[in-house]
Design a protein around this motif. Structure first.
Motif, PDB file in Angstrom:
ATOM      1  N   LEU A  73      18.267   3.381  25.197  1.00 41.89           N
ATOM      2  CA  LEU A  73      17.714   3.945  26.418  1.00 41.89           C
ATOM      3  C   LEU A  73      17.231   2.746  27.238  1.00 41.89           C
ATOM      4  CD1 LEU A  73      15.686   6.957  24.980  1.00 41.89           C
ATOM      5  CD2 LEU A  73      17.902   7.035  26.138  1.00 41.89           C
ATOM      6  N   PRO A  74      18.120   2.169  28.065  1.00 34.28           N
ATOM      7  CA  PRO A  74      17.733   0.994  28.844  1.00 34.28           C
ATOM      8  C   PRO A  74      16.710   1.374  29.914  1.00 34.28           C
ATOM      9  CG  PRO A  74      20.128   1.193  28.665  1.00 34.28           C
ATOM     10  CD  PRO A  74      19.527   2.502  28.242  1.00 34.28           C
ATOM     11  N   VAL A  75      15.674   0.556  30.046  1.00 31.69           N
ATOM     12  CA  VAL A  75      14.609   0.822  31.005  1.00 31.69           C
ATOM     13  C   VAL A  75      14.457  -0.393  31.912  1.00 31.69           C
ATOM     14  CG1 VAL A  75      12.172   1.418  31.299  1.00 31.69           C
ATOM     15  CG2 VAL A  75      13.442   2.294  29.319  1.00 31.69           C
ATOM     16  N   THR A  76      14.415  -0.156  33.223  1.00 27.60           N
ATOM     17  CA  THR A  76      14.270  -1.240  34.190  1.00 27.60           C
ATOM     18  C   THR A  76      12.823  -1.740  34.205  1.00 27.60           C
ATOM     19  OG1 THR A  76      13.634   0.122  36.092  1.00 27.60           O
ATOM     20  CG2 THR A  76      16.007  -0.087  35.614  1.00 27.60           C
ATOM     21  N   ASP A  77      12.603  -2.859  34.875  1.00 22.44           N
ATOM     22  CA  ASP A  77      11.246  -3.401  34.998  1.00 22.44           C
ATOM     23  C   ASP A  77      10.313  -2.440  35.729  1.00 22.44           C
ATOM     24  OD1 ASP A  77      11.934  -5.705  33.653  1.00 22.44           O
ATOM     25  OD2 ASP A  77      12.332  -6.861  35.469  1.00 22.44           O
ATOM     26  N   HIS A  78      10.894  -1.551  36.525  1.00 20.58           N
ATOM     27  CA  HIS A  78      10.100  -0.578  37.258  1.00 20.58           C
ATOM     28  C   HIS A  78       9.986   0.764  36.529  1.00 20.58           C
ATOM     29  CE1 HIS A  78      11.393  -3.443  40.440  1.00 20.58           C
ATOM     30  NE2 HIS A  78      10.138  -3.260  40.832  1.00 20.58           N
ATOM     31  N   GLY A  79      10.464   0.811  35.288  1.00 20.95           N
ATOM     32  CA  GLY A  79      10.283   2.004  34.470  1.00 20.95           C
ATOM     33  C   GLY A  79      11.313   3.082  34.642  1.00 20.95           C
ATOM     34  N   ARG A  80      12.424   2.777  35.316  1.00 23.09           N
ATOM     35  CA  ARG A  80      13.470   3.773  35.472  1.00 23.09           C
ATOM     36  C   ARG A  80      14.419   3.746  34.274  1.00 23.09           C
ATOM     37  NH1 ARG A  80      16.018   2.973  41.324  1.00 23.09           N
ATOM     38  NH2 ARG A  80      15.781   0.775  40.723  1.00 23.09           N
ATOM     39  N   LEU A  81      14.922   4.909  33.906  1.00 20.65           N
ATOM     40  CA  LEU A  81      15.792   5.056  32.750  1.00 20.65           C
ATOM     41  C   LEU A  81      17.255   5.001  33.194  1.00 20.65           C
ATOM     42  CD1 LEU A  81      16.046   5.730  29.684  1.00 20.65           C
ATOM     43  CD2 LEU A  81      16.103   8.142  30.359  1.00 20.65           C
ATOM     44  N   VAL A  82      18.055   4.193  32.509  1.00 26.16           N
ATOM     45  CA  VAL A  82      19.475   4.066  32.836  1.00 26.16           C
ATOM     46  C   VAL A  82      20.295   5.014  31.982  1.00 26.16           C
ATOM     47  CG1 VAL A  82      21.476   2.518  32.849  1.00 26.16           C
ATOM     48  CG2 VAL A  82      19.216   1.652  33.527  1.00 26.16           C
ATOM     49  N   LEU A  83      21.110   5.823  32.630  1.00 24.38           N
ATOM     50  CA  LEU A  83      22.052   6.712  31.952  1.00 24.38           C
ATOM     51  C   LEU A  83      23.428   6.505  32.552  1.00 24.38           C
ATOM     52  CD1 LEU A  83      19.979  10.030  31.891  1.00 24.38           C
ATOM     53  CD2 LEU A  83      20.296   8.421  29.993  1.00 24.38           C
ATOM     54  N   LEU A  84      24.452   6.896  31.821  1.00 25.80           N
ATOM     55  CA  LEU A  84      25.818   6.791  32.335  1.00 25.80           C
ATOM     56  C   LEU A  84      26.456   8.171  32.382  1.00 25.80           C
ATOM     57  CD1 LEU A  84      28.045   7.047  29.772  1.00 25.80           C
ATOM     58  CD2 LEU A  84      26.997   4.859  29.202  1.00 25.80           C
ATOM     59  N   ARG A  85      27.313   8.351  33.377  1.00 30.60           N
ATOM     60  CA  ARG A  85      28.099   9.575  33.458  1.00 30.60           C
ATOM     61  C   ARG A  85      29.399   9.337  32.707  1.00 30.60           C
ATOM     62  NH1 ARG A  85      27.711  13.853  36.958  1.00 30.60           N
ATOM     63  NH2 ARG A  85      26.556  12.686  38.548  1.00 30.60           N
ATOM     64  N   ARG A  86      29.594  10.064  31.624  1.00 32.49           N
ATOM     65  CA  ARG A  86      30.687   9.768  30.704  1.00 32.49           C
ATOM     66  C   ARG A  86      32.057   9.941  31.352  1.00 32.49           C
ATOM     67  NH1 ARG A  86      30.150   9.087  25.411  1.00 32.49           N
ATOM     68  NH2 ARG A  86      32.062  10.235  24.950  1.00 32.49           N
ATOM     69  N   GLY A  87      32.919   8.955  31.071  1.00 32.95           N
ATOM     70  CA  GLY A  87      34.273   8.990  31.599  1.00 32.95           C
ATOM     71  C   GLY A  87      35.307   9.437  30.588  1.00 32.95           C
ATOM     72  N   ILE A  88      34.874   9.706  29.367  1.00 33.96           N
ATOM     73  CA  ILE A  88      35.786  10.130  28.309  1.00 33.96           C
ATOM     74  C   ILE A  88      35.188  11.332  27.581  1.00 33.96           C
ATOM     75  CG2 ILE A  88      36.772   7.828  27.960  1.00 33.96           C
ATOM     76  CD1 ILE A  88      34.932   7.508  25.546  1.00 33.96           C
ATOM     77  N   ALA A  89      36.050  12.078  26.908  1.00 30.34           N
ATOM     78  CA  ALA A  89      35.593  13.203  26.084  1.00 30.34           C
ATOM     79  C   ALA A  89      35.019  12.671  24.776  1.00 30.34           C
ATOM     80  CB  ALA A  89      36.757  14.151  25.814  1.00 30.34           C
ATOM     81  N   PRO A  90      34.089  13.383  24.179  1.00 27.29           N
ATOM     82  CA  PRO A  90      33.478  14.628  24.664  1.00 27.29           C
ATOM     83  C   PRO A  90      32.409  14.363  25.723  1.00 27.29           C
ATOM     84  CG  PRO A  90      32.500  13.990  22.584  1.00 27.29           C
ATOM     85  CD  PRO A  90      33.595  12.999  22.846  1.00 27.29           C
ATOM     86  N   GLY A  91      32.057  15.389  26.459  1.00 30.29           N
ATOM     87  CA  GLY A  91      30.994  15.266  27.440  1.00 30.29           C
ATOM     88  C   GLY A  91      31.407  14.586  28.725  1.00 30.29           C
ATOM     89  N   ILE A  92      32.713  14.534  29.016  1.00 30.28           N
ATOM     90  CA  ILE A  92      33.173  13.849  30.213  1.00 30.28           C
ATOM     91  C   ILE A  92      32.506  14.450  31.450  1.00 30.28           C
ATOM     92  CG2 ILE A  92      35.209  15.356  30.438  1.00 30.28           C
ATOM     93  CD1 ILE A  92      36.703  12.856  31.495  1.00 30.28           C
ATOM     94  N   GLY A  93      32.022  13.575  32.327  1.00 37.21           N
ATOM     95  CA  GLY A  93      31.368  13.992  33.546  1.00 37.21           C
ATOM     96  C   GLY A  93      29.882  14.270  33.414  1.00 37.21           C
ATOM     97  N   SER A  94      29.355  14.261  32.193  1.00 41.09           N
ATOM     98  CA  SER A  94      27.934  14.534  31.962  1.00 41.09           C
ATOM     99  C   SER A  94      27.204  13.241  31.627  1.00 41.09           C
ATOM    100  CB  SER A  94      27.768  15.549  30.824  1.00 41.09           C
ATOM    101  OG  SER A  94      28.378  16.777  31.152  1.00 41.09           O
ATOM    102  N   TRP A  95      25.877  13.318  31.639  1.00 40.54           N
ATOM    103  CA  TRP A  95      25.036  12.129  31.467  1.00 40.54           C
ATOM    104  C   TRP A  95      24.668  11.899  30.003  1.00 40.54           C
ATOM    105  CZ3 TRP A  95      24.643   8.966  35.477  1.00 40.54           C
ATOM    106  CH2 TRP A  95      24.809   9.479  36.768  1.00 40.54           C
TER     107      TRP A  95
END
Length: 206
Positions: A73-95
């Protein structure tokens, strides 16, 4: 069967009962003995406390164990959480959080760094373990680290259609890909932002 109350917090992401043995989709691919080629049989084995896949000819036992998925769970210096929108199955298109399967020739920390870089373009330093999560349906155990971003740039990759940073109060709960992701974020919020309420787990599709 195991009482669900006794499964521990890592059992929250799974929808099936414990004690069901080898999942059918794995058993279908483990048919023959790797030593002598005879067909494996599932059942009682002398000296074993539970039924196993074993060879009736040479006695070889085919132990089937879950794989380890290492995530951050990558966190920026300002406390924001980095997520990715999946490009492959399973869960394609979701975070989801970045990560991947542990390779046989690397440590868990190395896997956390590698998987995050491969999927997001970010260089991270893993910190505290947020939690461990069992997913019996997929035969995996997921480990989630909180991670400090120390370099790189957020970059879409073949496995990530988009890499985005979210304020803790703006997590896209309705678009979360996996129950393991849901519970990892819930546990992270409980540590860092206990006043925030998580989204509804019923929104999850996977």
């Amino acid at each position: 069967m195991t009482d669900p109350r006794d499964r521990g917090p890592d059992g929250r992401p799974t929808d099936i009962q414990s004690g069901g043995g080898v999942p059918d989709w794995i058993a279908a691919a483990v048919n023959y003995c790797s030593r002598c080629g005879s067909e494996l049989r599932f059942g009682e084995v002398p000296g074993e406390e539970r039924h196993r896949l074993a060879c009736p000819t040479c006695g070889f036992i085919a132990y089937v164990n879950p794989r380890l998925v290492v995530t951050t769970l990558p966190v920026t210096d300002h406390g924001r959480l980095v997520l990715l929108r999946r490009g492959i199955a399973p869960g394609i298109g979701s975070w989801a959080q970045p990560g991947g399967f542990l390779e046989v020739d690397e440590t868990v920390t190395e896997a956390a760094r590698r998987g995050t870089l491969e999927e997001t373009g970010l260089i991270v330093e893993p910190g505290e373990i947020v939690g461990l999560y069992s997913r019996l349906e997929a035969a995996v155990v997921v480990i989630a680290f909180e991670a400090r971003i120390v370099g790189g740039e957020p970059t879409p990759t073949p496995e990530a259609l988009e890499v985005a940073m979210f304020e803790p109060a703006e997590i896209p709960w309705a678009g979360i890909a996996f129950k393991t992701t849901y519970w990892a974020i819930v546990d992270w919020l409980a540590r860092r932002h206990p006043s925030l309420r998580p989204g509804d787990p019923a929104l999850l599709q996977h």
